[in-house]
Design a protein around this motif. Structure first.
Motif, short mmCIF file in Angstrom:
data_model
loop_
_atom_site.label_atom_id
_atom_site.label_comp_id
_atom_site.label_asym_id
_atom_site.label_seq_id
_atom_site.Cartn_x
_atom_site.Cartn_y
_atom_site.Cartn_z
N PHE A 1 -5.18 -6.13 15.01
CA PHE A 1 -5.93 -7.20 15.67
C PHE A 1 -5.83 -8.53 14.92
CE2 PHE A 1 -9.80 -9.69 16.21
CZ PHE A 1 -9.79 -9.86 17.58
N ASP A 2 -6.16 -8.49 13.61
CA ASP A 2 -6.30 -9.73 12.83
C ASP A 2 -5.04 -10.60 12.90
OD1 ASP A 2 -8.62 -8.53 12.18
OD2 ASP A 2 -8.36 -8.59 10.02
N ILE B 1 -6.67 8.23 18.58
CA ILE B 1 -6.80 8.26 17.13
C ILE B 1 -7.37 9.60 16.67
CG2 ILE B 1 -8.14 7.29 15.22
CD1 ILE B 1 -7.52 4.57 16.32
N MET B 2 -8.30 10.16 17.45
CA MET B 2 -8.86 11.46 17.08
C MET B 2 -7.76 12.53 17.08
SD MET B 2 -12.48 12.79 18.45
CE MET B 2 -11.94 13.45 20.01
N PHE C 1 1.07 11.79 4.89
CA PHE C 1 -0.13 10.99 4.72
C PHE C 1 0.15 9.51 5.02
CE2 PHE C 1 -2.89 8.36 2.12
CZ PHE C 1 -4.11 8.77 2.58
N MET D 1 -12.88 8.81 11.35
CA MET D 1 -11.86 8.70 12.40
C MET D 1 -12.31 7.84 13.57
SD MET D 1 -11.58 12.32 14.35
CE MET D 1 -12.49 13.64 13.60
N VAL E 1 -1.51 7.47 8.21
CA VAL E 1 -2.37 6.32 7.94
C VAL E 1 -1.74 5.05 8.52
CG1 VAL E 1 -3.28 4.84 6.13
CG2 VAL E 1 -3.49 7.30 5.93
N PHE F 1 0.82 -1.21 0.00
CA PHE F 1 0.00 0.00 0.00
C PHE F 1 0.85 1.26 0.00
CE2 PHE F 1 -3.62 -2.62 1.38
CZ PHE F 1 -4.57 -2.10 0.53
N SER G 1 -6.31 -3.53 20.97
CA SER G 1 -7.47 -4.13 20.30
C SER G 1 -7.70 -5.54 20.80
CB SER G 1 -7.26 -4.18 18.79
OG SER G 1 -7.31 -2.90 18.25
N ALA H 1 -12.46 -0.55 16.72
CA ALA H 1 -12.31 -1.04 18.08
C ALA H 1 -13.32 -0.44 19.04
CB ALA H 1 -10.89 -0.76 18.58
N ILE H 2 -13.73 0.82 18.80
CA ILE H 2 -14.65 1.43 19.76
C ILE H 2 -16.09 0.98 19.53
CG2 ILE H 2 -15.08 3.61 18.53
CD1 ILE H 2 -15.23 4.99 21.19
N THR I 1 -5.74 12.12 13.96
CA THR I 1 -6.49 12.53 12.77
C THR I 1 -6.53 14.05 12.67
OG1 THR I 1 -7.85 10.60 13.15
CG2 THR I 1 -8.59 12.13 11.48
N GLN J 1 -4.38 -0.10 15.67
CA GLN J 1 -5.57 -0.94 15.81
C GLN J 1 -5.31 -2.41 15.50
OE1 GLN J 1 -9.21 0.92 14.23
NE2 GLN J 1 -7.84 2.38 13.26
N HIS K 1 -3.34 2.79 11.55
CA HIS K 1 -3.54 1.38 11.24
C HIS K 1 -2.80 0.49 12.25
CE1 HIS K 1 -4.34 -1.65 7.98
NE2 HIS K 1 -5.44 -0.94 8.05
N PRO L 1 -12.48 4.46 15.18
CA PRO L 1 -11.88 3.14 14.97
C PRO L 1 -12.91 2.04 15.19
CG PRO L 1 -11.19 4.04 17.07
CD PRO L 1 -12.03 5.09 16.42
N LEU M 1 -11.91 -10.05 9.37
CA LEU M 1 -11.79 -11.15 10.33
C LEU M 1 -12.46 -10.82 11.68
CD1 LEU M 1 -10.68 -13.93 11.07
CD2 LEU M 1 -8.59 -12.83 11.80
N TRP M 2 -12.24 -9.59 12.18
CA TRP M 2 -12.69 -9.29 13.53
C TRP M 2 -14.21 -9.41 13.66
CZ3 TRP M 2 -10.62 -4.54 16.78
CH2 TRP M 2 -10.92 -4.76 18.13
N MET N 1 -8.54 4.53 23.10
CA MET N 1 -8.04 4.42 21.73
C MET N 1 -8.66 5.47 20.83
SD MET N 1 -7.89 0.37 20.94
CE MET N 1 -7.20 0.59 19.32
N PHE N 2 -9.98 5.67 21.01
CA PHE N 2 -10.70 6.64 20.19
C PHE N 2 -10.10 8.03 20.35
CE2 PHE N 2 -14.79 9.24 19.81
CZ PHE N 2 -14.66 9.37 18.44
#
Lengths: 315, 287
Positions: free
Chosen positions: A250-251, A298-299, A237, B128, A241, A192, A271, B132-133, A302, A248, A245, B130, B221-222, A294-295
């Motif tokens: 998790f997978d 991230i805010m 940018f 914005m 990003v 990416f 996560s 997760a929240i 951003t 968060q 990413h 996520p 997945l999640w 986390m929110f």
């Protein structure tokens, strides 16, 4: 020749109409469409966000959530100060994850984009190779690398032994597991960033490079004084990003580590901790508190991006 | 001056010379090997018999070629069903995202109405938030709706995309309003204008958004981990992860399972590389 004033005015009016588009003529159509859209957002986005904030301030009762007592910031203080809390460990792991993944990916993607840009006929092949892992699900990649990292029969340890290096435990070793996951994530995410940088490089007008060449700039100067500064916004940018990413992740943790989050708690990220607290331990309140933290983070990132991404120059 | 011109000519010519690009291949080919090597190893290993997988020292090329691991996996798990589930869920999400993004984007691009910019900012600001929240409250919500372990439970929370709305608004603002005005004068209804003028003129953006959305939803997945509880409702990524969880020591099965998921993606990418790269470059901004 002087312009005809009335013609100009008519032209402006036509242009204004062109911009404004279809006028609402008693039209309920836009209100219906946007109303339905907002209804979806209310149910699936705004309500969950508000519910998460509410949950983080209450002691969730599974049988009857409405009866959950208000406990103020106890969920948050539990997370931070309870001796058995896994939050400090997960926060540290997430920080390591974010710093390493972002710090390695941004320069590496730029270097790869510059390299791919050098090729003409074989460019398609290199884009295929670099981009392929990005298209594959983190689940499949995680399961594949369980096997590749396997200390005895995997792919990497035999190579290390041939090179005279010591055998590694990788995912079985609590000190190496997190770094093993980060390495796979970097490998998978190169595509990416490289693509976005490649688009940025192709957007630099040829005249700038030509002008610098005429002024006698060599390749090195061309890169440091022209290409890199003009890629400033692309870099910011890609960095933001990638950062959001990484935060968060998790997978990959779920698919790769065995048991998930292990060995021990060595690959718990924020996560993963949310998932673990909510589903395995039914502690909805603390899970929601982690999500809220986390929110907020991230805010902040951003908003920094929105503030800094205003172009200082245009070309 | 002449010397400078000569040097420039040399540089320009140098780019095209074979010597230059061969030097770059010395850097590029090892990188390509690192990117593709794991997949090659996976494909070769998936044809080894289970006993060869755990031989020391390990072999790179299979000494005996066999389909044993694939056969065992297909007996153990309903992989055809996983493909079907993933295909159904991803197609539905993609179709719904294309529908909602183009319709809502059209309204924001070509209509003036009260509260327009406020609504648009509100929708954009959700970018914005996520996952997760929202994931835990969304789980309790879908559970309360009785949609756990169902296809609608997997699809509904994913069927509107703020990014898609943003992209389609940007693109549709470039469509000349004269065409819409003409249709309006002829008495065409709003939905007809959307379906017959805006959508056909937006195929570039729609196909890019479609490619991106399909890839994104195919790999989710999640959310499936939260919603799905029975084996036959698993999507492909969840199926592979479950396979690895249930057979933690059987690496031959993990490799065959990963191959079943990865090979179709490799084939599709090899044939549709141009479309996919263009789509991701245009929309990949979402990361």
């Amino acid at each position: 020749m002087l312009p005809n004033p009335s013609a100009t005015r008519a032209g402006t009016r036509a242009a204004a109409r062109g911009r404004a588009g279809v006028r609402p003529r008693g039209g309920w159509f836009p209100y219906i469409v946007v109303g339905l859209a907002l209804a979806w957002y209310a149910v699936f986005v705004f309500y969950p966000v508000l519910l998460a904030l509410w949950m983080s301030l209450h002691a969730w009762v599974v049988e009857n959530p409405r009866a959950s007592p208000f406990i103020g910031l106890k969920n948050y203080t539990d997370l931070l100060f309870e001796p058995t809390s896994r939050f400090p460990n997960a926060a540290r792991n997430t920080l390591v994850y974010v710093v390493l993944r972002t710090g390695v990916l941004v320069p590496l993607c730029l270097a790869l984009a510059l390299l791919v840009n050098q090729f003409k006929r074989s460019q398609r092949f290199y884009i295929f190779a670099i981009f392929l892992p990005s298209l594959v699900s983190a689940a499949a990649v995680g399961v594949l690398f369980r096997a590749i990292y396997q200390p005895t029969f995997g792919l990497i340890n035999p190579i290390l032994l041939t090179l005279g290096l010591p055998r590694m435990g990788f995912l079985n070793n609590p000190d190496q597991a997190l770094y093993s996951v980060i390495a796979v994530d970097i490998w998978q995410s190169l595509g990416f960033g490289t693509m976005i940088y490649l688009a940025g490089i192709l957007n630099i007008p040829e005249v700038f490079l030509e002008a610098a060449k005429i002024d006698g700039a060599n390749r090195w100067q061309l890169f440091w004084k022209v290409t890199l500064p003009l890629l400033g916004h692309t870099t910011l940018f890609v960095a933001v990003v990638t950062l959001i990413h990484s935060f968060q992740v998790f997978d990959l943790i779920l698919a790769m580590t065995n048991p998930p989050g292990g060995p021990g708690y060595s690959t718990y990220t924020l996560s993963f901790l949310i998932y673990n607290e909510a589903l395995q331990r039914s502690r909805m309140g603390t899970a929601a508190a982690i999500a809220t933290i986390m929110f907020i983070v991230i805010m902040i990132f951003t908003l920094i991006q929105i503030r800094w991404l205003r172009p200082k120059w245009e070309y | 001056m002449a010397a400078r011109a000569q040097r420039m000519a040399g540089q320009v010519a140098g780019r095209q010379l074979w010597g230059w690009s061969w030097a770059w291949h010395l850097v590029g080919l090892p990188i390509a090997a690192i990117m593709l090597g794991p997949f090659l190893w996976m494909l070769l290993s998936s044809f080894k018999p289970p006993m060869e997988m755990i031989r020391v020292p390990p072999t790179f090329f299979p000494q005996t070629w066999t389909l044993q691991s694939y056969q065992e996996i297909l007996q153990k798990l309903p992989f055809a069903r996983y493909y079907f589930n993933s295909l159904l869920v991803s197609s539905a999400i993609t179709a719904l995202v294309l529908f909602t993004s183009s319709l809502i984007g059209f309204v924001f691009a070509k209509y003036e109405f009260w509260g327009k910019e406020t609504c648009f900012t509100l929708i954009l600001s959700t970018l914005m938030i996520p996952f997760a929240i929202v994931v835990i409250p969304l789980y309790t919500l879908v559970s309360a709706m009785g949609l756990l372990n169902t296809y609608p439970g997997l699809i509904l929370p994913m069927c509107v995309s703020s990014f898609g709305i943003f992209l389609m608004r940007q693109f549709m603002e470039g469509v000349p309003s004269e065409m819409i005005d003409a249709a309006r004068i002829d008495g065409a209804p709003d939905l007809w204008i959307w379906a017959r003028i805006m959508v056909p003129l937006s195929t570039t953006a729609l196909s890019a958004l479609g490619v991106f959305t399909f890839l994104w939803s195919w790999n989710l997945l999640w959310w499936p981990v939260m919603v799905v509880s029975s084996s036959e409702m698993r999507t492909l990524p969840l199926g592979i992860v479950s396979l690895a969880w249930e057979n933690a020591q059987r690496f031959d099965l993990a490799i065959a399972g990963a191959s079943l998921a990865i090979v179709p993606v490799m084939v599709i990418f090899a044939f549709a590389q141009r479309t996919i790269v263009r789509g991701v470059a245009l929309t990949g901004m979402k990361g």
